[in-house]
Structures are given as C-alpha cells and as structure tokens.
Enzyme design. Structure first.
Site, PDB file in Angstrom:
ATOM      1  CB  SER A  78      46.889  46.869  45.968  1.00  0.00           C
ATOM      2  OG  SER A  78      46.205  47.056  47.180  1.00  0.00           O
ATOM      3  CE1 TYR A  81      44.605  41.475  46.659  1.00  0.00           C
ATOM      4  CE2 TYR A  81      45.405  43.102  47.970  1.00  0.00           C
ATOM      5  CZ  TYR A  81      44.854  42.791  46.837  1.00  0.00           C
ATOM      6  OH  TYR A  81      44.412  43.472  45.907  1.00  0.00           O
TER       7      TYR A  81
END
Length: 692
Positions: free
Chosen positions: A569, A582
């Site tokens: 990501s 995250y």
C-alpha cells in the site's frame, strides 16, 4: 438445420450424426476424449447449380465426439473425394492426399457464413467406405484385441465373420482404401478391428451404425471378461501396494513439485495427479515394469503420453530423499533414452526433437503424475494412460500385450502432418503453464487479480477464508482445469500448507504467489488496542510471511524460479492520520519484499510489490467498515470516498481493483524478467508516497 434435402418425414443425417456422436462420446468405454470420429453422407442442394450434390459430414481435425457441434464438422463433396482414388500416388506419398482434401470441401463451410473445420487424417476412412454412416472409435476393449499378440485370431474367435481384422497401418489414405476393400468384400460385416489402433463400424443409417459400434465394443468387453485370466498383471508385489489414502496424498504433494521441475527441463509444464484404483493396482503388480517399458500403442494414446512413461523403481515407503534422488537419476536416464530413440529413427526430413522429458511419471503406491502445456492437456494425458492400462489388462488377460513397433510410433510422433498441426496452433498466452496462488481472492483486488491471471493463461488457486466466495470465484474462472478454490485463513499455518498441497496435486506445483489477504483498522493511536494491532499484523505481516515461506519451499523443490508479489500500500510509505496499525503492517510487508528478494534471488525467484492507493469500489476491505472509517477521518460521505481519493492524486483518477491486477500482470508476465525488490505505485500519483 443442415440444409440437407430429404424426402418428407425423413430424418436429417447431420442431426442424427451429432446425436450419435454425443451418445458415443459421453461414455468413456466407447472412446477417449477427442478420440475417434464419426460421419454421415447425404444429399444437399448445390448453391451454384441448384442441383443435387452428395456430401459427407465428418468430425474435423481436433474436437471431441461428446461435445461435437455442427461447426466442428468438415463438409466434403463425395464425387471429388472418391475421385482422389484415381490420382492416389501410392503409400509412400499418401501424406499429399491431406492437402487434396481441401479441394473436396463444399465451399467455405456448410453453415451460413461458416468456415467449417479442417478435414482430419481419417477423412478417407469415412469417405471411401460405401456405407452412409461410419464410426471410428478407440474403446479400451477394442484396442485390447487390436494390441494382443494374436489379435487376428482373437478377433475371429470373438466376432466370427461379423468383424474383420485389418493389420496395422498408419492412419491415412491407404488405410481408407484398405477398409473400403473390406466393406466391399465382406457384405455381412459390421466393422473392423484395426491392428494396434481401434475399431471402425458402419451402417445404412445412423441408428444402425451406432448399434454396430456398440455391438463391437460390448462383445469385446464380454469376451475379455469371460475368456480372460483373473490376474493379467500377475501377483501383487510385496511392499508395492497403495499407501493409505492420507499418506498417499501427502507423499504426492511432497513429490509433485520435484517431478514437475524434472518434467519441465525442456519447457514449463502443468501437472495433474491421479491415484485412480486402476493405476495403483497396475503399479502394485509384478508385470508393471515390463508393460510400462513397452509403452502405449493407439496413436491417440502415445501422441499424448509419449513413447513410454518414467517409472519410479522404489517401494512407496522408501525415504523421501531417496525417492527424490532416484527420480533425478531416472529422469537423466529417460532423457538419454529418448534422445537415442529419436536418433535411431530420425532422418533428414524429420522435425526437430520436441523435448526429452516424460509426459507420464508413475510412482508405485502413490499414483500417476501427467504433464502438458495446460491443465486440460495434462489431465487428458493421464486419462489416456489409464486407457492404456485398461488396454494392457485386456490384452494380457487373453494373450500378451504387443503394441505397434517403436519405429511406427516414431513415424506418428514425428509425422510432418502432426508437426503442421502444432504449427497451426495459436501462440500461448503470456502466463501459459504458470500456476498462481492468490490469497484473499474471494473478493475485491484478489478476485480481480485471479481473473486477470486466468485470462492471461495461468491456472489459479483462489485462496480465501470465505469458502463460498472462493468457490464462486473459482467456478467463474472456468472450473477445475483453470481454477481451484482453497479455504485459507492466513493466520493458520496448517491451512496455508494444506492449500499449497492441494495446489501441487491439482496443477503440479506453484510458480506465482500473490500476498493480497488483508483487513484494516482505522483508529487514532490512543484508541488502537493491542488486539487491533495484533490482528492487523497477524493477517498482513505474519500472514504474508507464512504464505511466502510455504511458497519458497515449493519453489525451491521445483527449481523453476517464480514470482512472489505483495499487495502492499502507499500507506507503507505515506504517513496518514488514524492509521498506525494498518500503516505499520503495510510497512512490514514492504520490507519483506526487499528481504525476500535478497534471499530468494539465488533460486531465480523474483519478489516485488504493488502499492495501491485506496481501492474503494469492489473492495471487500472498504465494504467491511474501513470505507466508513476513512470517510469519517476525511469528513466526506462514504459514497464519495473514491472521488475524494481521486482528487488528491496527480492524475485525478480513481484506483480500481483491475488497475492493481494490471500491475501484477506486468510484474509477472516476463517483460520485467530482471526486476526484483521493486514496489510499483498504483495510486494515480500521490506525491507524498513517491518512493525514495
């Protein structure tokens, strides 16, 4: 449907042909997949003269009787086809007749606007025989008689005068003339047994032709059952019986990637495994080494199975490392033997040797591994070898198995007509022969990746903790020859290992692994619990590590290189608010890419990553609550979150699952063969996430 002009109330011979083909092809006792052909003759209106023209409709080159359609028929004018007998230059030049068939075609095809299909080598067999309907089939029972040492006498004993023996001859125009002569000389005969090959039957209409085909097949079955010895393969050999099912499957999973790597020495292959009872019993019997060395006989069989299989000569309980070492020795010997076979029979006009690796590998007590350019080809090769085992059993029950000579096998395997057929095949897709395992593939980005990989030729294991979602995606990708569903919670080491075991049994191995499974928690630091942190890292950081570790074990055993791709990501490098768990887990994944690229490069394994921006539409993570949390952070309605993300990018474009799938394809399709340790941004341009 066919345009055939028949008297009022008469049946359409083409409809009857297709229905007969479907019935015969649906029963494996009658013929194997894509084996044999069927034909019908009738009268149609010539679109040029307006008069009658006699035509023959026959299954064209390739295709399968059980699924034959009108478009799979070649359509030829009978007057021109039969006139070829007057210009036939003799058996030494009979291959020239295949090109002549094109001059007998009825236009471009008999369907409106259709092209029809190319006539097969067996066209003469159908056209020169005077019967209106003809079947040529490869039933195990018929081939057993055809491959018995005294097949001619057995045929007489089995059928009397109703079926005539025709000695072995390679398929072609001369064989058609031979069978036509039998038809004329024996008006009471319903068909022939073709030495070393199969059967041909005929009839005045489709129903009679089908009855005659089935009479030959079933009569041969009864004859073998009633006249045959009870143990045609000899006694059981102590220690060579099947392992218990759980141990057998474990052993198969351990051996599969090793065997696939060996079978792919010349070119990558997809594998298939079966532990069918017929195979296990054959390998447990005294005669199996002798019979396996003789190879298969029917041309359809050995074109797919090669001249003979590789057989492991150790009991199933031999230590695994000993079995692996012996397989490597046997593979080296097999390649030497195959090259010697080629050199014994090749001449200046022979096509180049195509490859010296086995298509069939037999492991006593475990089963059979078969290989091909795709899963279907590998599976069908295995099915054909089971047919060959059945043929050997039948022949040995009433006589002794005597396949056609090796030189004749070579003439077919390296036939210029077969070579031309291979040249006509479309080029393989970029990911052909590659086997991928994608985690989190039941939805969102993982599903899009699985779809793209299959579209580009790969076989895919759809791994997801949601069994129903995984099954639905796998079914949508084309079923078991293209995709396999596996229930995998990436926090569970045993489930991961089980998925890889299932993958290697289904496809032979694994080449490409995509670490995509993930969840997301969006909370400020003060509200992020230790459980949030642990869950986030267990699934993405630890889960990716566990999947990559299992992948590395398979990739090392194969020795074929491979790819591991992490769907990381932009959050792995971009510091956003309320995202500690995250973002940190994604940063962990990002560094795993670098670490594994450094460690696995020596195996030829490339490890790369993809850094998407927020993928809102089609995402399981965003639909599961992450979207609402991130929308609250940025103060926008959840339904506008994708637009919000797009507007903060340089390109002002929203990132979709398909865009991430495109990056995975680019990394793994071969053009970036020298790239490893790379992260590709798929974020439409987020300057703060530029890699430094």
């Amino acid at each position: 449907m066919s345009g055939v002009r028949e008297p009022a109330g008469a049946y359409d011979p083409v409809d009857a042909l297709l229905q007969r083909a479907h019935r015969l092809g649906a029963d494996p006792r009658n013929t194997n997949y894509a084996g044999g052909n069927a034909s019908a003759k009738g009268t149609a209106t010539d679109p040029v003269t307006g008069g009658d023209v006699e035509l023959m409709w026959v299954k064209g080159s390739g295709g399968d009787l059980g699924t034959l359609t009108a478009a799979g028929l070649a359509v030829l004018r009978l007057d021109r086809l039969r006139a070829l007998a007057g210009t036939y230059p003799g058996v030494d030049r009979e291959d020239e007749m295949v090109a002549a068939f094109d001059h007998c075609l009825h236009g471009k095809g008999w369907l409106p606007g259709g092209e029809g299909t190319a006539p097969s080598i067996d066209t003469a067999m159908h056209g020169l025989v005077g019967a209106p309907h003809v079947d040529h089939l490869h039933p195990d029972s018929g081939i057993a008689l055809a491959c018995a040492a005294d097949g001619e006498e057995l045929t007489r004993r089995c059928f009397g005068e109703r079926v005539v023996w025709v000695p072995w001859r390679r398929p072609g125009f001369q064989l058609g003339l031979d069978i036509a002569a039998v038809y004329e000389a024996h008006p009471g005969a319903i068909g022939v047994v073709l030495g070393g090959h199969g059967i041909t039957a005929w009839g005045k209409d489709s129903a009679e032709c089908e009855r005659n085909s089935l009479e030959i097949i079933r009569t041969a079955e009864r004859f073998l059952a009633e006249q045959g010895r009870p143990d045609p393969f000899g006694p059981l050999v102590e220690g060579y019986g099947p392992l218990p099912a759980p141990e057998r499957r474990e052993r198969a999973a351990a051996l599969a990637p090793v065997i696939r790597g060996l079978a792919s020495a010349d070119r990558p292959q997809v594998g298939h495994f079966t532990d069918a009872d017929a195979v296990l019993d054959f390998l447990a019997r005294e005669a199996h080494p002798r019979l396996a060395a003789l190879g298969t006989s029917c041309p359809d069989h050995f074109l797919r199975t090669k001249v003979r299989p590789l057989v492991l000569d150790l009991p199933p309980d031999a230590p695994l490392d000993e079995a692996v070492a012996r397989l490597r020795e046997l593979h080296a010997a097999y390649r030497e033997d195959y090259r010697a076979y080629y050199e014994r029979h090749a001449d200046a006009g022979s096509p180049p040797m195509r490859g010296a690796d086995p298509a069939i590998v037999l492991v006593p007590g475990v089963g059979m591994f078969s290989f091909g350019k795709d899963k279907q080809t590998a599976r069908v090769a295995g099915e054909f070898y089971v047919n060959a085992v059945n043929v050997m059993r039948g022949a040995e029950a009433v006589s002794s198995y005597a396949p056609i000579p090796e030189a004749e096998k070579f003439r077919i395997e390296y036939w210029e007509l077969e070579e031309a057929k291979l040249r006509r095949m479309p080029p393989p897709k970029p990911l052909a022969t590659r086997v991928a395992l994608v985690t989190g593939a039941g939805s969102g980005i993982g599903r899009a990746i699985a779809r793209r990989l299959v579209a580009e030729g790969a076989c895919v294991v759809v791994a997801d903790r949601d069994a129903d979602a995984a099954e639905a995606v796998a079914a949508g990708l084309g079923g078991p020859d293209r995709a396999l569903a596996a229930v995998v919670d990436v926090t569970d080491e045993e489930q991961i290992a089980a998925a890889f075991r299932a993958a290697v049994r289904a496809f032979g191995g694994v080449d490409l692994v995509v670490n995509n499974a993930g969840i997301s928690v969006s909370k400020p630091l003060a509200e992020t619990t230790a459980a949030d942190w642990d869950t986030q890292h267990a699934i993405m950081a630890r889960g990716s590590f566990l999947v990559s570790r299992e992948a590395a074990r398979v990739l090392a055993a194969q020795g074929m290189g491979g790819d591991i791709v992490y769907i990381a990501s932009k959050n792995g490098v971009f510091a956003g608010p309320n995202n500690i768990a995250y973002g940190a887990a994604k940063a962990d994944q990002a560094h795993q890419v670098r670490l594994l690229a450094a460690e696995l490069g020596g195996l030829g394994v490339r490890v790369n990553g993809v850094n998407p921006d927020g993928v809102v539409r089609g995402s399981g993570i965003f639909a599961g609550g992450w979207g609402a949390q991130r929308a609250a952070v940025y103060g926008v309605p959840e339904e506008k979150l994708g637009e919000f993300y797009a507007q903060r990018t340089l390109l002002k474009r929203e990132v979709l699952p398909e865009h991430v799938a495109n990056a995975v394809f680019a990394l793994t399709a071969g053009e970036l063969s020298h790239t490893t340790g790379l992260h590709i941004p798929v974020d439409a341009g987020v300057a703060a996430a530029f890699l430094r």
